[in-house]
Design a protein around this motif. Structure first.
Motif, PDB file in Angstrom:
ATOM      1  N   MET A   8      21.588 -11.555 -10.769  1.00 34.72           N
ATOM      2  CA  MET A   8      20.397 -11.128 -11.492  1.00 34.72           C
ATOM      3  C   MET A   8      20.711 -10.965 -12.973  1.00 34.72           C
ATOM      4  O   MET A   8      21.392 -10.030 -13.381  1.00 34.72           O
ATOM      5  CB  MET A   8      19.891  -9.792 -10.927  1.00 34.72           C
ATOM      6  N   PRO A  10      19.411 -10.369 -16.995  1.00 34.27           N
ATOM      7  CA  PRO A  10      18.403  -9.434 -17.538  1.00 34.27           C
ATOM      8  C   PRO A  10      16.979  -9.975 -17.448  1.00 34.27           C
ATOM      9  O   PRO A  10      16.061  -9.251 -17.065  1.00 34.27           O
ATOM     10  CB  PRO A  10      18.833  -9.272 -19.000  1.00 34.27           C
ATOM     11  N   GLY A  11      16.813 -11.242 -17.782  1.00 36.11           N
ATOM     12  CA  GLY A  11      15.476 -11.833 -17.730  1.00 36.11           C
ATOM     13  C   GLY A  11      14.945 -11.905 -16.311  1.00 36.11           C
ATOM     14  O   GLY A  11      13.745 -11.784 -16.080  1.00 36.11           O
ATOM     15  N   ASP A  12      15.848 -12.081 -15.345  1.00 34.73           N
ATOM     16  CA  ASP A  12      15.438 -12.125 -13.945  1.00 34.73           C
ATOM     17  C   ASP A  12      14.824 -10.796 -13.523  1.00 34.73           C
ATOM     18  O   ASP A  12      13.821 -10.757 -12.810  1.00 34.73           O
ATOM     19  CB  ASP A  12      16.638 -12.441 -13.044  1.00 34.73           C
ATOM     20  N   VAL A  15      11.364 -10.639 -15.007  1.00 37.11           N
ATOM     21  CA  VAL A  15      10.407 -11.474 -14.270  1.00 37.11           C
ATOM     22  C   VAL A  15      10.061 -10.826 -12.932  1.00 37.11           C
ATOM     23  O   VAL A  15       8.893 -10.750 -12.531  1.00 37.11           O
ATOM     24  CB  VAL A  15      10.987 -12.893 -14.056  1.00 37.11           C
ATOM     25  N   LEU A  16      11.096 -10.307 -12.256  1.00 39.24           N
ATOM     26  CA  LEU A  16      10.875  -9.657 -10.960  1.00 39.24           C
ATOM     27  C   LEU A  16       9.930  -8.466 -11.108  1.00 39.24           C
ATOM     28  O   LEU A  16       8.985  -8.307 -10.337  1.00 39.24           O
ATOM     29  CB  LEU A  16      12.221  -9.212 -10.361  1.00 39.24           C
ATOM     30  N   PHE A  19       6.291  -9.602 -11.797  1.00 43.32           N
ATOM     31  CA  PHE A  19       5.577 -10.086 -10.613  1.00 43.32           C
ATOM     32  C   PHE A  19       5.342  -8.964  -9.607  1.00 43.32           C
ATOM     33  O   PHE A  19       4.324  -8.948  -8.919  1.00 43.32           O
ATOM     34  CB  PHE A  19       6.326 -11.252  -9.970  1.00 43.32           C
ATOM     35  N   ALA A  20       6.303  -8.023  -9.524  1.00 46.02           N
ATOM     36  CA  ALA A  20       6.105  -6.886  -8.621  1.00 46.02           C
ATOM     37  C   ALA A  20       4.913  -6.060  -9.087  1.00 46.02           C
ATOM     38  O   ALA A  20       4.089  -5.615  -8.278  1.00 46.02           O
ATOM     39  CB  ALA A  20       7.366  -6.032  -8.568  1.00 46.02           C
ATOM     40  N   THR A  23       1.772  -7.906  -8.209  1.00 47.52           N
ATOM     41  CA  THR A  23       1.493  -7.788  -6.773  1.00 47.52           C
ATOM     42  C   THR A  23       0.917  -6.420  -6.445  1.00 47.52           C
ATOM     43  O   THR A  23      -0.048  -6.293  -5.689  1.00 47.52           O
ATOM     44  CB  THR A  23       2.782  -8.033  -5.969  1.00 47.52           C
ATOM     45  N   LEU A  26      -2.624  -6.128  -7.339  1.00 47.70           N
ATOM     46  CA  LEU A  26      -3.527  -6.854  -6.437  1.00 47.70           C
ATOM     47  C   LEU A  26      -3.770  -6.090  -5.138  1.00 47.70           C
ATOM     48  O   LEU A  26      -4.727  -6.372  -4.423  1.00 47.70           O
ATOM     49  CB  LEU A  26      -2.940  -8.230  -6.100  1.00 47.70           C
ATOM     50  N   VAL A  29      -7.158  -4.940  -3.661  1.00 44.83           N
ATOM     51  CA  VAL A  29      -8.070  -5.982  -3.180  1.00 44.83           C
ATOM     52  C   VAL A  29      -8.059  -6.033  -1.660  1.00 44.83           C
ATOM     53  O   VAL A  29      -9.080  -6.261  -1.010  1.00 44.83           O
ATOM     54  CB  VAL A  29      -7.670  -7.356  -3.765  1.00 44.83           C
TER      55      VAL A  29
ATOM     56  N   LEU B 109      19.693 -15.538 -20.260  1.00 45.31           N
ATOM     57  CA  LEU B 109      18.884 -14.417 -19.780  1.00 45.31           C
ATOM     58  C   LEU B 109      18.211 -14.700 -18.440  1.00 45.31           C
ATOM     59  O   LEU B 109      17.970 -13.785 -17.659  1.00 45.31           O
ATOM     60  CB  LEU B 109      17.797 -14.075 -20.811  1.00 45.31           C
ATOM     61  N   PHE B 110      17.850 -15.957 -18.206  1.00 44.28           N
ATOM     62  CA  PHE B 110      17.059 -16.269 -17.020  1.00 44.28           C
ATOM     63  C   PHE B 110      17.823 -17.221 -16.099  1.00 44.28           C
ATOM     64  O   PHE B 110      18.266 -18.283 -16.539  1.00 44.28           O
ATOM     65  CB  PHE B 110      15.726 -16.915 -17.409  1.00 44.28           C
ATOM     66  N   SER B 114      14.614 -16.125 -11.654  1.00 47.71           N
ATOM     67  CA  SER B 114      13.377 -16.219 -12.451  1.00 47.71           C
ATOM     68  C   SER B 114      12.605 -17.476 -12.090  1.00 47.71           C
ATOM     69  O   SER B 114      11.397 -17.441 -11.853  1.00 47.71           O
ATOM     70  CB  SER B 114      13.708 -16.253 -13.945  1.00 47.71           C
ATOM     71  N   LEU B 117      10.976 -17.175  -8.631  1.00 47.41           N
ATOM     72  CA  LEU B 117       9.799 -16.305  -8.605  1.00 47.41           C
ATOM     73  C   LEU B 117       8.612 -16.991  -9.279  1.00 47.41           C
ATOM     74  O   LEU B 117       7.493 -16.987  -8.749  1.00 47.41           O
ATOM     75  CB  LEU B 117      10.107 -14.991  -9.327  1.00 47.41           C
ATOM     76  N   PHE B 121       5.079 -18.086  -7.329  1.00 42.89           N
ATOM     77  CA  PHE B 121       3.724 -17.662  -7.693  1.00 42.89           C
ATOM     78  C   PHE B 121       2.864 -18.857  -8.088  1.00 42.89           C
ATOM     79  O   PHE B 121       1.665 -18.891  -7.776  1.00 42.89           O
ATOM     80  CB  PHE B 121       3.769 -16.596  -8.792  1.00 42.89           C
ATOM     81  N   ALA B 149       0.735 -12.863  -2.471  1.00 43.49           N
ATOM     82  CA  ALA B 149       1.539 -12.440  -3.629  1.00 43.49           C
ATOM     83  C   ALA B 149       2.784 -11.697  -3.149  1.00 43.49           C
ATOM     84  O   ALA B 149       3.891 -11.908  -3.670  1.00 43.49           O
ATOM     85  CB  ALA B 149       0.705 -11.559  -4.555  1.00 43.49           C
ATOM     86  N   LEU B 153       6.603 -12.834  -3.733  1.00 38.75           N
ATOM     87  CA  LEU B 153       7.566 -11.946  -4.390  1.00 38.75           C
ATOM     88  C   LEU B 153       8.863 -11.878  -3.574  1.00 38.75           C
ATOM     89  O   LEU B 153       9.965 -12.074  -4.097  1.00 38.75           O
ATOM     90  CB  LEU B 153       6.950 -10.554  -4.533  1.00 38.75           C
TER      91      LEU B 153
END
Lengths: 125, 173
Positions: A8, A10-12, A15-16, A19-20, A23, A26, A29, B109-110, B114, B117, B121, B149, B153
């Motif tokens: 993992m 830092p950017g991961d 992103v995680l 998206f979490a 989610t 959402l 809904v 970084l990615f 990343s 994911l 999505f 979603a 994830l």
């Protein structure tokens, strides 16, 4: 398990988390189940009136035995009066859940609540 | 063997793509046998292969492997040109498009997580768009969105970690 953490970057994580969060946003809904939107009055299965559940009003419907009174208030509806002998549909009271239904069988009248979507096929009391 | 005037000579590229596509197809056939609580929710294990190919050989190879996987995988499980095939294709195309963009994120970084994911999505977005426009033209479909979603994830994270592990273990010489 811990060894996977080294993949993992830092950017991961960013992103995680993004998206979490999306989610989680959402999630409501899935649980709103569709709000009640209108009251549908039927005679012999034929729709005779569709009343939005946004404003209060009373209508009279001619049934097999005489006149029934349907009352709508914001978010709910009921059979206020019915000439049927046992008054089941009147005693059922206010309906507010989507797909709830009050049936005045002797008068051939039914009152149901329609929603956008529902978790139930029908609700009877 | 009779000599044919037409001879197809597979290049090294063809062989490499075929090898990875075979692995991806095998994974999608395997996961077709896994029962899932909601139709349309799948782990997408084949995407591990796509991520590895993307990291090693670039976007063009990833597109080849992914599309071969969709077509041949659906032929094997008898879904070719069935609704599920088009959903799968829409998801794969959407994933490939965003992967083409995401691969340019700074690698410092990615990592594959990343990319995985983001692709997961994009996959549900592409699938839902086709499903909404064509298969189930009703907004009720979007009630499924939170479940898709959540699946994207979890499986996006798991597949990304798996791809990162594979890339680390089998660094090309």
């Amino acid at each position: 398990m811990k060894s996977f953490l080294r993949f993992m970057k830092p950017g991961d994580w960013a992103v995680l988390l993004a998206f979490a969060a999306a989610t989680a946003a959402l999630a409501p809904v899935a649980f709103q189940g569709g709000a009640a939107e209108k009251a549908v009055v039927r005679r012999d299965g034929v729709v005779v009136a569709e009343l939005p559940l946004t404003q209060a009003r009373r209508i009279e419907v001619q049934g097999a035995l005489g006149t029934s009174v349907i009352e709508v208030q914001p978010g709910r509806a009921r059979v206020a009066a019915d000439p049927g002998p046992r008054q089941y549909c009147v005693r059922q009271g206010w309906l507010s859940q989507p797909n709830a239904i009050a049936i005045c069988a002797p008068s051939h009248i039914s009152l149901s609540i329609a929603g956008r979507a529902s978790s139930h096929d029908s609700l009877a009391y | 063997m009779t000599l044919s005037p037409i001879e197809l000579v597979p290049t090294a590229d063809d062989r490499r793509i075929a090898r990875y596509a075979a692995a991806a197809i095998a994974l999608s056939v395997v996961e077709a046998a896994i029962p899932m609580p909601l139709p349309g929710v799948k782990p997408g294990l084949a995407n591990i292969i796509i991520l590895v190919v993307l990291a090693r050989y670039g976007w063009r190879d990833a597109v080849w492997v992914s599309l071969l996987r969709v077509v041949a995988g659906s032929l094997l499980i008898g879904q070719f040109l069935a609704p599920g095939f088009f959903l799968s294709l829409a998801g794969a195309l959407a994933s490939l498009i965003v992967l083409g963009l995401a691969m340019h994120l700074p690698a410092r970084l990615f990592g594959p997580v990343s990319q995985s994911l983001i692709a997961a999505f994009a996959h549900i977005a592409g699938q839902l768009a086709v499903a909404r426009l064509w298969l189930v033209p009703h907004d009720g479909l979007f009630y499924l969105l939170p479940f898709f979603a959540l699946a994207a994830l979890l499986f996006g994270l798991a597949n990304g970690l798996a791809a990162a592990k594979l890339l680390e273990e089998t660094r090309p010489a």
